[in-house]
Design an enzyme around this catalytic site. Structure first.
Site, short mmCIF file in Angstrom:
data_model
loop_
_atom_site.label_atom_id
_atom_site.label_comp_id
_atom_site.label_asym_id
_atom_site.label_seq_id
_atom_site.Cartn_x
_atom_site.Cartn_y
_atom_site.Cartn_z
N ARG A 102 0.50 -1.51 -0.28
CA ARG A 102 -0.05 0.01 -0.01
C ARG A 102 0.77 1.21 0.06
O ARG A 102 2.08 1.21 0.49
CB ARG A 102 -0.89 -0.24 0.91
CG ARG A 102 -1.30 1.22 1.25
CD ARG A 102 -3.09 1.19 2.74
NE ARG A 102 -3.86 -0.11 1.75
CZ ARG A 102 -5.20 0.56 2.15
NH1 ARG A 102 -5.09 0.91 3.45
NH2 ARG A 102 -5.87 -0.64 1.94
N HIS A 129 -7.08 0.62 -7.05
CA HIS A 129 -7.55 0.09 -5.26
C HIS A 129 -7.61 -1.91 -5.73
O HIS A 129 -8.88 -1.26 -5.35
CB HIS A 129 -8.55 0.20 -4.48
CG HIS A 129 -7.89 -0.01 -3.18
ND1 HIS A 129 -7.82 -0.86 -2.84
CD2 HIS A 129 -9.07 0.22 -2.45
CE1 HIS A 129 -7.57 -1.48 -1.30
NE2 HIS A 129 -8.68 -0.31 -0.70
N GLN A 132 -9.82 -3.92 -3.32
CA GLN A 132 -11.22 -3.61 -3.17
C GLN A 132 -12.43 -3.45 -4.02
O GLN A 132 -13.43 -4.48 -4.93
CB GLN A 132 -11.53 -1.91 -2.20
CG GLN A 132 -12.28 -1.47 -2.50
CD GLN A 132 -13.01 -2.25 -0.46
OE1 GLN A 132 -12.19 -1.94 0.32
NE2 GLN A 132 -14.40 -2.86 -0.83
N ASP A 218 -17.40 6.70 -1.83
CA ASP A 218 -15.93 7.29 -0.76
C ASP A 218 -15.87 8.39 -0.28
O ASP A 218 -16.70 9.33 -0.58
CB ASP A 218 -15.04 6.99 -2.58
CG ASP A 218 -13.39 6.24 -1.11
OD1 ASP A 218 -13.46 5.97 0.13
OD2 ASP A 218 -12.73 6.06 -2.26
N CYS A 258 -16.08 1.27 0.39
CA CYS A 258 -14.98 0.55 0.83
C CYS A 258 -14.79 0.98 1.99
O CYS A 258 -13.74 -0.43 2.92
CB CYS A 258 -13.77 0.85 -0.25
SG CYS A 258 -13.31 2.44 -0.26
N ARG A 286 -13.41 -9.34 1.38
CA ARG A 286 -12.24 -8.77 1.12
C ARG A 286 -11.60 -9.55 1.36
O ARG A 286 -10.24 -10.31 0.52
CB ARG A 286 -12.05 -6.88 1.73
CG ARG A 286 -11.74 -6.19 1.55
CD ARG A 286 -11.72 -5.59 -0.11
NE ARG A 286 -10.06 -5.76 0.41
CZ ARG A 286 -9.37 -4.37 0.67
NH1 ARG A 286 -9.59 -3.66 1.03
NH2 ARG A 286 -8.03 -4.32 0.96
#
Ligand code: CP
Ligand code: NVA
Length: 304
Positions: A102, A129, A132, A218, A258, A286
């Site tokens: 990340r 991402h 996700q 988001d 997310c 996830r």
């Protein structure tokens, strides 16, 4: 050897496989059936930004598959003192079997992957991402069946999640309606050449949500843009996903986020906690989806 650096790194057929495996792996987990094909395998996770879900889902997932993991918060490693990412990649990938990163720019993870002996997974960059959206689409399929031909409404910032949804729309054959405030629109180079069947841009979030099978949003301020928080609160004020927007989408529409969520900003508490919200299943998935991903990257097409 394959990496998973952005959503389009896999084909539609590979996603079919991953969704099938996610189902199998999830069912085993729910039935307390041990499944440990990654015994003795080691995952290294490199974090340059904060995380809750990504950290827990990868660490728990690798353990459940029989392996183990190491967390490297860059501030506590030599990376934080300026060791080149290429050198870290060459060293770490001689000691572990798979790496998740990340970080900030996508270029960083690409440089790592270019010098890695083992598969590298994008656990979020400024641009993408993919883990996700993998879990999100699995969650949609679980509730509503195939996503091809459906419409997903993206409300808010044209960020890493939005960019990833766009790659998924063109690859898996659905439509993405994007509604962003002025100044925060999708970069023209990303929209260029994408057929109207896969992308439509809106200024009005209600129009984007109309008839959508899934409404998703988001945070207004992603990690790394914190100094813009106040300006973004003003710019995004009309982009809160609320009951009116969900009503425009229709009674069958799902809501996803997310997480972490900011109630009263990008989504109301009523929608986040409401009957169409699948955010907790989405977060749980996830775990299952990334177990399927690690299985695929390390063992190929397992069908057992
Ligand atoms: N959605 C997500 O990636 O959450 P974390 O930042 O907690 O990992
Ligand atoms: N767009 C958000 C997602 C967090 C999981 C960020 O990059 O901060």
């Amino acid at each position: 050897m394959r990496h998973y650096l952005q959503f389009r790194d896999f084909t539609a057929d590979e996603y079919e496989h991953l969704f099938r495996r996610t189902r199998v792996i999830k069912d085993r987990f729910k039935n307390y059936i041990a499944y440990q094909p990654l015994a003795d395998r080691m995952l290294a996770m490199v974090f340059e930004k904060s995380s809750t879900r990504t950290r827990v889902s990868f660490e728990a997932g690798m353990f459940q598959l029989g392996g183990n993991s190491i967390v490297l918060n860059t501030g506590e490693t030599q990376l934080g003192r300026g060791e080149p990412i290429e050198d870290v990649a060459r060293v770490v990938s001689r000691m572990v079997d798979i790496v998740m990163i990340r970080t900030y720019e996508q270029a960083i993870i690409e440089r790592f992957a270019a010098h890695s002996r083992v598969p590298v997974i994008n656990g979020l960059t400024d641009e993408y991402h993919p883990c996700q959206v993998l879990a999100d689409i699995y969650t949609f399929v679980e509730h509503r069946g195939p996503i091809a031909g459906r419409t997903v409404a993206w409300i808010g910032d044209s960020n890493n999640m939005c960019n990833t949804w766009l790659q998924a729309a063109t690859l898996l054959g659905f439509k993405l309606n994007v509604a962003s405030p002025a100044g925060y629109e999708l970069e023209p180079s990303r929209a260029a050449g994408v057929a109207r069947a896969h992308l439509e841009l809106f200024g009005d979030p209600l129009a984007a949500a109309r008839g959508a099978d899934l409404v998703t949003t988001d945070v207004w301020t992603s990690m790394g843009w914190e100094e813009e928080t106040d300006a973004r609160k003003d710019a995004f004020a009309a982009f809160t996903v609320d009951e009116e927007m969900m009503a425009a989408a229709g009674p069958e529409a799902l809501f996803m986020h997310c997480l972490p969520a900011h109630r009263g900003e990008e989504v109301t508490t009523e929608v986040l906690e409401g009957p169409r919200s699948v955010v907790w299943e989405e977060a749980e998935n996830r775990l299952h989806a990334q177990k399927a991903l690690m299985e695929y990257l390390l063992l190929g097409r397992v069908e057992t």
